[in-house]
Scaffold this motif. Structure first.
Motif, mmCIF file in Angstrom:
data_model
loop_
_atom_site.group_PDB
_atom_site.id
_atom_site.type_symbol
_atom_site.label_atom_id
_atom_site.label_comp_id
_atom_site.label_asym_id
_atom_site.label_seq_id
_atom_site.Cartn_x
_atom_site.Cartn_y
_atom_site.Cartn_z
ATOM 1 N N ASN A 34 0.896 -1.058 0.006
ATOM 2 C CA ASN A 34 0.044 0.174 -0.218
ATOM 3 C C ASN A 34 0.810 1.023 -0.337
ATOM 4 N N LEU A 35 2.427 1.021 0.904
ATOM 5 C CA LEU A 35 2.231 2.573 0.711
ATOM 6 C C LEU A 35 3.569 2.560 -0.289
ATOM 7 N N ALA A 36 3.880 1.296 -1.370
ATOM 8 C CA ALA A 36 4.692 1.569 -2.875
ATOM 9 C C ALA A 36 3.180 1.957 -3.301
ATOM 10 N N LEU A 37 2.134 2.068 -3.272
ATOM 11 C CA LEU A 37 1.862 2.460 -4.599
ATOM 12 C C LEU A 37 1.088 4.386 -3.704
ATOM 13 N N GLY A 38 1.794 5.031 -3.414
ATOM 14 C CA GLY A 38 1.439 6.088 -2.212
ATOM 15 C C GLY A 38 0.395 6.048 -1.809
ATOM 16 N N HIS A 39 -0.157 4.987 -1.193
ATOM 17 C CA HIS A 39 -1.347 5.572 0.181
ATOM 18 C C HIS A 39 -0.879 5.275 1.306
ATOM 19 N N GLY A 40 -1.443 5.376 2.176
ATOM 20 C CA GLY A 40 -1.047 4.917 3.584
ATOM 21 C C GLY A 40 -1.384 3.888 3.977
ATOM 22 N N ALA A 41 -0.734 3.103 4.714
ATOM 23 C CA ALA A 41 -0.386 1.208 5.132
ATOM 24 C C ALA A 41 -2.051 1.383 4.850
ATOM 25 N N ASP A 42 -2.990 1.918 6.245
ATOM 26 C CA ASP A 42 -4.404 1.613 6.533
ATOM 27 C C ASP A 42 -5.064 3.110 6.222
ATOM 28 N N GLU A 43 -5.784 2.875 5.252
ATOM 29 C CA GLU A 43 -6.269 3.979 5.127
ATOM 30 C C GLU A 43 -7.863 4.205 5.978
ATOM 31 N N ARG A 44 -8.486 3.329 6.206
ATOM 32 C CA ARG A 44 -10.153 2.592 6.334
ATOM 33 C C ARG A 44 -10.123 4.516 7.833
ATOM 34 N N ASP A 45 -11.605 5.226 7.635
ATOM 35 C CA ASP A 45 -11.813 5.576 9.172
ATOM 36 C C ASP A 45 -13.362 5.490 9.187
ATOM 37 N N TYR A 46 -13.207 5.360 10.555
ATOM 38 C CA TYR A 46 -14.647 5.200 10.878
ATOM 39 C C TYR A 46 -15.598 5.586 11.367
ATOM 40 N N SER A 47 -15.370 6.513 11.236
ATOM 41 C CA SER A 47 -16.715 7.661 11.593
ATOM 42 C C SER A 47 -17.526 7.682 11.215
ATOM 43 N N ALA A 48 -18.123 7.531 9.492
ATOM 44 C CA ALA A 48 -18.959 6.713 9.360
ATOM 45 C C ALA A 48 -19.472 5.155 10.278
ATOM 46 N N ALA A 49 -18.716 4.772 10.413
ATOM 47 C CA ALA A 49 -19.686 3.875 11.752
ATOM 48 C C ALA A 49 -19.721 4.031 12.501
ATOM 49 N N ALA A 50 -19.201 4.856 13.648
ATOM 50 C CA ALA A 50 -20.212 5.581 15.028
ATOM 51 C C ALA A 50 -21.138 6.258 14.822
ATOM 52 N N GLN A 51 -21.131 7.403 13.300
ATOM 53 C CA GLN A 51 -22.353 7.715 13.311
ATOM 54 C C GLN A 51 -23.874 7.136 12.981
ATOM 55 N N MET A 52 -23.862 5.927 12.107
ATOM 56 C CA MET A 52 -24.234 4.713 12.140
ATOM 57 C C MET A 52 -24.644 3.915 13.355
ATOM 58 N N LEU A 53 -23.919 3.565 14.361
ATOM 59 C CA LEU A 53 -23.889 3.078 15.715
ATOM 60 C C LEU A 53 -24.684 4.011 16.553
ATOM 61 N N ARG A 54 -24.808 5.395 16.675
ATOM 62 C CA ARG A 54 -25.580 6.144 17.507
ATOM 63 C C ARG A 54 -26.819 6.383 16.534
ATOM 64 N N THR A 55 -26.657 6.135 15.458
ATOM 65 C CA THR A 55 -28.569 6.375 14.440
ATOM 66 C C THR A 55 -29.093 5.181 15.448
ATOM 67 N N LEU A 56 -28.481 4.271 15.542
ATOM 68 C CA LEU A 56 -29.350 3.264 15.686
ATOM 69 C C LEU A 56 -29.520 2.949 17.516
ATOM 70 N N GLY A 57 -29.151 3.914 17.928
ATOM 71 C CA GLY A 57 -28.752 3.790 19.616
ATOM 72 C C GLY A 57 -28.174 2.971 20.197
ATOM 73 N N VAL A 58 -26.737 2.687 20.062
ATOM 74 C CA VAL A 58 -25.689 1.887 20.423
ATOM 75 C C VAL A 58 -24.854 2.807 20.435
ATOM 76 N N GLY A 59 -24.439 3.168 21.985
ATOM 77 C CA GLY A 59 -23.810 4.262 22.807
ATOM 78 C C GLY A 59 -22.453 3.362 23.374
ATOM 79 N N ARG A 60 -23.062 2.175 23.719
ATOM 80 C CA ARG A 60 -22.230 1.385 24.129
ATOM 81 C C ARG A 60 -21.823 0.034 23.423
ATOM 82 N N LEU A 61 -20.957 -0.902 23.428
ATOM 83 C CA LEU A 61 -20.597 -2.132 22.876
ATOM 84 C C LEU A 61 -19.509 -2.944 23.446
ATOM 85 N N ARG A 62 -20.283 -4.597 22.802
ATOM 86 C CA ARG A 62 -18.537 -4.875 22.051
ATOM 87 C C ARG A 62 -17.759 -5.274 20.875
#
Length: 220
Positions: free
Chosen positions: A135-163
């Motif tokens: 990934n780095l050799a291609l000019g990317h970060g090693a891991d470019e994933r961002d979980y901001s949308a996932a946090a939004q989804m969980l809050r929308t579903l009423g999940v504030g605490r999780l395993r």
């Protein structure tokens, strides 16, 4: 207005979907969303006691088991053994159905670099680089994933605490930074094969994933 990481999202639609694979079957509740920060078409899949309309899920009780699963066409759909994504997806759906919770299917192919670039990274891995180095050799970060949308989804579903069902500490760290309470990090199995041994070793050593590939190799 362009949504930000702290912006509320809303449920766009929800529907019941019967699922069946390899003798296993369940009925899931699939949720789509408006207002996600990255504008992508992510899905939340309610399983077990959470396979119901949001207003029908009891707010009390144990924290739901949640898996953040990044899309992998080659592993999830085609059954590629170059990674462990397909087996992890199946494992997560079975385990979440047993105890109740959500699987978030996130459109972040190739740790965020896209399908074509992921396949380009595979060719570099064939020449000796590991998955992160490629990934780095291609000019990317090693891991470019961002979980901001996932946090939004969980809050929308009423999940504030999780395993959280994961071996990846970055997922827990990002959700915690977004204000969610990750009560427990639950490990997934080590889905080792001859084809993905180098890949899993890189995830353990370079990515900090909670894997014991050395022990698993003894039984391969």
């Amino acid at each position: 207005m362009i949504p930000t990481a702290g912006s509320p999202a809303s449920i766009r639609a929800e529907l019941t979907v019967p699922l069946r694979a390899d003798g296993w079957a369940t009925v899931a509740r699939v949720f789509t969303f408006d207002g996600l920060v990255d504008g992508r078409e992510h899905l939340a899949i309610g399983l077990g006691s959470y396979a119901a309309a949001v207003h029908g899920v009891p707010p009390d009780g144990d924290a739901p088991l949640v898996r953040l699963h990044s899309e992998c066409l080659t592993g999830d759909v085609l059954g590629s053994e170059r990674c462990d994504c397909g087996p992890q997806l199946r494992e997560a759906m079975v385990r979440i159905t047993e105890v109740g919770g959500y699987l978030l299917y996130l459109r972040q192919e190739g740790r965020g670099i896209g399908l074509y670039e992921k396949l380009d990274a595979y060719t570099l891995q064939d020449s000796g680089l590991d998955t992160y180095q490629a990934n780095l050799a291609l000019g990317h970060g090693a891991d470019e994933r961002d979980y901001s949308a996932a946090a939004q989804m969980l809050r929308t579903l009423g999940v504030g605490r999780l395993r959280l069902l994961t071996n990846n500490p970055d997922k827990a760290a990002q959700l915690t930074a977004a204000g969610l309470d990750v009560a427990e990090r639950v490990a997934t199995d080590v889905h080792l094969s001859a084809a993905n041994a180098a890949y899993l070793t890189a995830k353990e050593r370079a990515g900090g994933h909670a894997l014991d590939v050395t022990t698993a190799l003894r039984y391969l």
